[in-house]
Design a protein around this motif. Structure first.
Motif, mmCIF file in Angstrom:
data_model
loop_
_atom_site.group_PDB
_atom_site.id
_atom_site.type_symbol
_atom_site.label_atom_id
_atom_site.label_comp_id
_atom_site.label_asym_id
_atom_site.label_seq_id
_atom_site.Cartn_x
_atom_site.Cartn_y
_atom_site.Cartn_z
ATOM 1 N N UNK A 74 0.827 -1.205 0.000
ATOM 2 C CA UNK A 74 0.000 0.000 0.000
ATOM 3 C C UNK A 74 0.865 1.259 0.000
ATOM 4 N N UNK A 75 2.104 1.112 0.463
ATOM 5 C CA UNK A 75 3.010 2.250 0.573
ATOM 6 C C UNK A 75 4.390 1.829 0.074
ATOM 7 N N UNK B 256 14.638 1.078 0.632
ATOM 8 C CA UNK B 256 13.265 1.035 0.123
ATOM 9 C C UNK B 256 12.382 0.253 1.091
ATOM 10 N N UNK B 257 11.267 0.868 1.447
ATOM 11 C CA UNK B 257 10.327 0.271 2.399
ATOM 12 C C UNK B 257 9.000 0.017 1.700
ATOM 13 N N UNK B 258 8.457 -1.179 1.896
ATOM 14 C CA UNK B 258 7.113 -1.485 1.418
ATOM 15 C C UNK B 258 6.264 -1.893 2.608
ATOM 16 N N UNK B 259 5.045 -1.353 2.664
ATOM 17 C CA UNK B 259 4.129 -1.654 3.752
ATOM 18 C C UNK B 259 2.828 -2.210 3.200
ATOM 19 N N UNK C 286 -5.842 2.779 4.504
ATOM 20 C CA UNK C 286 -5.881 3.065 5.937
ATOM 21 C C UNK C 286 -4.539 3.459 6.546
ATOM 22 N N UNK C 287 -3.432 3.068 5.943
ATOM 23 C CA UNK C 287 -2.128 3.398 6.526
ATOM 24 C C UNK C 287 -1.899 4.906 6.451
ATOM 25 N N UNK D 50 0.643 3.862 -2.746
ATOM 26 C CA UNK D 50 0.296 3.045 -3.906
ATOM 27 C C UNK D 50 -1.196 2.809 -4.017
ATOM 28 N N UNK D 51 -1.915 3.020 -2.926
ATOM 29 C CA UNK D 51 -3.372 2.857 -2.961
ATOM 30 C C UNK D 51 -4.068 4.213 -3.078
#
Length: 389
Positions: free
Chosen positions: A85-86, A217-220, A226-227, A245-246
């Protein structure tokens, strides 16, 4: 070939809508062309070739010498996708305590940190993530996660390009590409990665050999929409760049603003952004891309050889049906950008642009009946999205 300690090489901010800068440092600047036609009435007219600076096609060192990866067949290990999402790029390697802080954010269910950076081929930049093929599979769409050929390619030291990058740079599956100052790499497969600003994946070992920045690089993953973006930025600190990304889902969840707007924006950028609110789901970047291709943002308003008029190059009959009074002055003026740009949004919405995907492609095709035109507009729109995210 260089490390990428921030998202500047992925989403380099610029200050004017006329210039779009990407990782390679190239500039897409289409200006002063002769716009040749307006929407929905130009199937038979041959459009002149437009000149574009930068974004050169990437040329393989040899013609394709092997077919794209197919030998592994379909199917896979039954990975359950946990779509990101991020996507965020930190100014330096993300320390363990920051990773814990990100994982503890409300609505975050899963986090991963990988290497990232930029390499160049013939002077054109490609943004890469370097990933462990087993660990990263669940972060990709189901069809990608379940295709062993993609992940075997990474294990063999080859690279996998995003499907959009393949179209944008005219990459050839199976071809070898010579990195500037680096090795030759084979493009083994392409896939829709769903990662804004990321052109390709390589394996972790190859990424280290290429000198990509470690652990930036961080992906959540979590519940869509909601994040907290603010929470991610706070955890990563000053200098971090964050891409939601959402974003499309978040925008759909927002109350829609009224379609009628009054007053005059102070720039084309503001005008495109304001006009796009008339069509929920339509990105302002698409309007900006059409404005660039059609008139170079009002620099060449026609009339065209086909009789199209104004900054968005409407045919008079189409304008009569879809033109709007965008600035509330009581007139629908085909020559006024304050009316023409919202009119273009109105027209695109009527033919399905707000639904995205293939509907968006078809809507742009309706604007000018040429798939080459569609590809050019959406390519420029993607470049705008990278620069203004």
């Amino acid at each position: 070939m260089s490390g990428l300690p921030s998202l500047r090489a992925v989403l380099l901010m610029v200050t004017a809508v006329l210039a779009v800068t990407i990782a390679a440092g190239g500039v897409v600047l289409v200006m002063g062309e002769d716009p040749s036609a307006g929407p929905a009435a130009r199937e038979t007219e041959k459009r002149p070739e437009r000149q574009t600076a930068g974004l050169d096609k990437l040329v393989p060192t040899t013609p394709p010498t092997a077919a794209p990866v197919k030998e592994f067949g379909e199917g896979g290990a039954g990975v359950t996708p946990t779509p990101p999402r991020v996507l965020a790029i930190a100014p330096g390697e993300v320390p363990k305590e920051t990773r814990f802080a990100l994982s503890a954010l409300k609505h975050v269910q899963k986090a991963i940190v990988v290497d990232a950076g930029s390499v160049k081929v013939a002077g054109t930049g490609l943004n890469l993530l370097a990933v462990d093929q087993a660990e990263f599979r669940s972060w990709t769409p189901e069809a990608v996660a379940g295709h062993p050929g993609v992940w075997s390619a990474l294990a063999r030291g080859e690279f996998v390009a995003d499907a959009a990058a393949v179209r944008k740079y005219d990459l050839k599956l199976g071809a070898y590409y010579q990195l500037d100052g680096g090795p030759r790499l084979r493009l083994a497969a392409s896939a829709p990665l769903g990662l804004t600003g990321v052109d390709a994946l390589v394996g972790t070992e190859l990424g280290r050999a290429l000198g990509l920045a470690r652990g930036v690089a961080v992906l959540l993953h979590g519940k869509e929409g909601k994040i907290s973006e603010a929470g991610v930025r706070k955890a990563l600190g000053r200098g971090a760049q964050v891409v939601m990304l959402d974003k499309a889902h978040r925008e759909r969840e927002q109350p829609q603003r009224a379609a009628v707007t009054t007053g005059r924006p102070g720039s084309y950028l503001e005008l495109y952004q304001q006009a796009a609110t008339r069509c929920p789901g339509l990105s302002w970047t698409v309007l900006a891309a059409i404005g660039q291709v059609e008139s170079s943002h009002g620099r060449n308003n026609g009339p065209s050889s086909a009789g199209a008029l104004g900054p968005m190059q409407f045919m008079p009959a189409t304008w009569k049906a879809y033109g709007v009074d965008g600035d509330g002055d009581g007139k629908k003026d085909i020559w006024s950008p304050y009316d023409a740009v919202p009119g273009a949004a109105n027209y695109l919405c009527a033919v399905g642009a707000g639904q995205g995907g293939e509907k968006l492609r078809k809507a742009v095709w309706h604007y000018n009946h040429s798939w080459d035109y569609v590809n050019k507009v959406l390519g420029i729109a993607d470049a705008y999205a990278r620069s203004y995210t």
